[in-house]
Write a protein that holds these residues in place. Structure first.
Motif, mmCIF file in Angstrom:
data_model
loop_
_atom_site.group_PDB
_atom_site.id
_atom_site.type_symbol
_atom_site.label_atom_id
_atom_site.label_comp_id
_atom_site.label_asym_id
_atom_site.label_seq_id
_atom_site.Cartn_x
_atom_site.Cartn_y
_atom_site.Cartn_z
ATOM 1 N N ASN A 286 0.808 -1.270 0.085
ATOM 2 C CA ASN A 286 0.006 0.122 -0.288
ATOM 3 C C ASN A 286 0.779 1.406 0.080
ATOM 4 N N ILE A 287 0.544 2.339 -0.719
ATOM 5 C CA ILE A 287 1.131 3.463 -0.630
ATOM 6 C C ILE A 287 0.134 4.382 -0.690
ATOM 7 N N GLY A 288 0.473 5.328 0.469
ATOM 8 C CA GLY A 288 -0.438 6.326 0.771
ATOM 9 C C GLY A 288 -0.020 8.019 0.213
ATOM 10 N N GLN A 289 -0.945 8.848 0.384
ATOM 11 C CA GLN A 289 -0.750 10.190 -0.012
ATOM 12 C C GLN A 289 -1.450 11.048 1.021
ATOM 13 N N SER A 290 -0.698 12.274 1.286
ATOM 14 C CA SER A 290 -1.382 13.314 2.315
ATOM 15 C C SER A 290 -2.830 14.011 1.781
ATOM 16 N N CYS A 291 -3.697 14.156 2.420
ATOM 17 C CA CYS A 291 -4.927 14.554 2.061
ATOM 18 C C CYS A 291 -5.416 15.800 2.935
ATOM 19 N N THR A 292 -5.855 16.901 2.429
ATOM 20 C CA THR A 292 -6.003 18.174 3.296
ATOM 21 C C THR A 292 -7.531 18.409 3.267
ATOM 22 N N TYR A 293 -8.111 18.793 4.365
ATOM 23 C CA TYR A 293 -9.512 19.133 4.392
ATOM 24 C C TYR A 293 -9.924 19.989 5.704
ATOM 25 N N GLY A 294 -11.133 20.495 5.663
ATOM 26 C CA GLY A 294 -11.432 21.541 6.350
ATOM 27 C C GLY A 294 -11.138 23.148 5.946
ATOM 28 N N PRO A 295 -11.653 24.033 6.888
ATOM 29 C CA PRO A 295 -11.596 25.454 6.247
ATOM 30 C C PRO A 295 -10.094 25.536 5.905
ATOM 31 N N ALA A 296 -9.884 26.535 5.107
ATOM 32 C CA ALA A 296 -8.511 26.913 4.043
ATOM 33 C C ALA A 296 -7.699 27.458 5.233
ATOM 34 N N ASN A 297 -8.152 28.319 6.279
ATOM 35 C CA ASN A 297 -7.380 28.934 7.185
ATOM 36 C C ASN A 297 -7.201 28.082 8.340
ATOM 37 N N ALA B 227 -6.746 24.160 8.082
ATOM 38 C CA ALA B 227 -6.759 22.742 7.227
ATOM 39 C C ALA B 227 -6.273 21.641 8.061
ATOM 40 N N GLN B 228 -6.704 20.558 7.826
ATOM 41 C CA GLN B 228 -6.222 19.287 8.592
ATOM 42 C C GLN B 228 -5.558 18.480 7.704
ATOM 43 N N THR B 229 -4.717 17.482 7.962
ATOM 44 C CA THR B 229 -4.215 16.620 7.135
ATOM 45 C C THR B 229 -4.299 15.276 7.550
ATOM 46 N N VAL B 230 -4.505 14.262 6.625
ATOM 47 C CA VAL B 230 -4.676 12.888 6.844
ATOM 48 C C VAL B 230 -4.060 12.247 5.729
ATOM 49 N N THR B 231 -3.690 10.974 6.084
ATOM 50 C CA THR B 231 -3.368 10.026 4.838
ATOM 51 C C THR B 231 -4.702 9.404 4.161
ATOM 52 N N VAL B 232 -4.549 9.363 2.970
ATOM 53 C CA VAL B 232 -5.341 8.554 2.213
ATOM 54 C C VAL B 232 -4.593 7.570 1.131
ATOM 55 N N GLY B 233 -5.344 6.395 1.014
ATOM 56 C CA GLY B 233 -4.803 5.559 -0.182
ATOM 57 C C GLY B 233 -4.566 6.291 -1.223
ATOM 58 N N HIS B 234 -3.542 5.902 -2.159
ATOM 59 C CA HIS B 234 -3.079 5.987 -3.431
ATOM 60 C C HIS B 234 -3.171 5.054 -4.412
ATOM 61 N N THR B 235 -2.174 3.905 -3.898
ATOM 62 C CA THR B 235 -1.862 2.694 -4.650
ATOM 63 C C THR B 235 -1.967 1.631 -4.161
#
Length: 385
Positions: free
Chosen positions: A49-60, A62-70
């Motif tokens: 499994n290879i993950g990638q960083s994902c950003t969410y929440g209000p732009a000012n 924002a939070q970050t969590v890993t999600v799947g990529h490959t």
């Protein structure tokens, strides 16, 4: 037992993880292998499994969590790996809550944490194996590539290399038509020598599944030439081991496996695995699981059913709808096929146990199953007309 073959960081935003699960072949399998190859063969399933960083929440803020990529999985039918339901994962809860808030059509069960490697095929609930997916795409993923692989492994006893990669947004700080869409690219190839991951044949199956959080009921997939991909049934096929449905279902080895992950892949919290400690064992954790399930069933039975729909029940629903054009015939087939028993068996053990002894909740669950089936039937036939 899951064996760690090592973990390393490819970059600040991506993680790479290899699982090398080795098991000794049974005497019968060894004799068959020796007869066919003149030497015993070591069986091996490998999952990457290879993950990638994902950003969410209000732009000012924002939070970050890993999600799947490959995901690449070399799957040996003689060496099955136990998977984990997405309900075991807690660290993507914030991401999913945000997505449901900014995409009104994706609320409730209309969007979920989607496995790159299906939990019945050995996929974990680690962040790098999960990516936000619409309800329709999740169902189409199951009825195309996932069921194709299940038939290869569990029906035809054929080893395969199965790969899924996601092309989609990694920034959900705003909602728009572009980041609402993602494509799950799935390919399957024969694995010709289970002792050598390089011995893979030409691609035998391709499905590109479309996910749209803005239109989450869409169920579409195309092959490598752009033609529509039809459904594949896996009715009656079951995994060697049922996936873990909750943290409390995990073995000590599986819990340790989770704790051994790099910081970017911790799936309960970024500090001390608080959620894991709170739900790993004991009466309190089981009471909490049942209490949450009971509240959901009481308030919205059909949403509870949609959120807890497992592969076996989904396959039964799809089979009944595909086989019988008339609603009453399709519903009867699903009921006669044991939709309630299938669904109960897919719930965490404490939940299914309590439902069995609570007639009121059992009736609510049955009502939810009937309504869920009706909605699925109407949605599928609306598309056909």
């Amino acid at each position: 037992m899951l064996q760690r073959a090592g973990a390393q960081s490819k970059s600040a935003s991506k993680g790479r993880y290899l699982e090398d699960n080795r098991a000794t072949s049974s005497a019968g399998n060894t004799l068959l292998q020796a007869a066919a190859n003149q030497q015993p063969m070591q069986r091996k399933t490998v999952i990457e499994n290879i993950g990638q960083s994902c950003t969410y929440g209000p732009a000012n803020n924002a939070q970050t969590v890993t999600v799947g990529h490959t995901m690449n999985a070399w799957l040996d039918p003689a060496d099955p790996v136990r998977g984990q339901s997405a309900s075991v994962n807690a660290s993507q809860d914030g991401l999913m809550a945000w997505i449901k808030s900014v995409y009104p059509q994706a609320k409730g069960p209309m969007s979920v944490k989607g496995h790159l490697l299906n939990d019945n095929l050995g996929g974990t609930a680690l962040d790098n194996n999960l990516y936000p997916i619409s309800k329709g795409a999740n169902g189409k993923h199951l009825s195309t590539s996932e069921n194709y692989v299940k038939n290869a492994l569990w029906k035809h006893n054929t080893a395969v290399k199965y790969s899924v990669s996601v092309s989609g947004s990694t920034n959900y700080t705003s909602a728009n038509a572009s980041n609402a869409k993602a494509t799950f690219h799935a390919t399957v190839s024969p694995w010709n020598d289970v002792t050598d991951t390089s011995k893979v044949g030409a691609t035998a199956y391709t499905a590109n599944i479309t996910s749209d959080l803005g239109s989450p009921k869409i169920r579409e997939a195309t092959d490598g030439q752009g033609a529509a991909v039809g459904n594949t049934s896996a009715y009656g096929l079951k995994p060697n081991q049922e996936p873990a449905k909750s943290v409390g279902d995990l073995s000590n080895d599986e819990k340790q496996h989770r704790k051994d992950q790099p910081i970017g892949l911790q799936i309960d919290s970024q500090s001390g695995y608080k959620a894991l400690d709170a739900t790993s064992s004991g009466d309190d954790s089981e009471s909490e699981v049942w209490s949450n399930a009971r509240d959901k069933l009481t308030n919205n039975p059909v949403e509870f059913v949609a959120e807890h729909m497992d592969d076996a029940t989904r396959t039964l629903v799809d089979s009944a709808i595909d086989t019988y054009p008339d609603f009453e015939d399709a519903q009867h087939a699903a009921m006669y096929g044991g939709i309630d028993e299938f669904f109960l068996s897919g719930l965490p053990q404490i939940v299914s146990y309590e439902i069995e002894y609570d007639e009121t909740i059992k009736d609510l669950l049955f009502d939810g199953l009937i309504e869920f089936f009706k909605q699925e039937y109407e949605e599928r036939h609306k598309k056909d007309t």
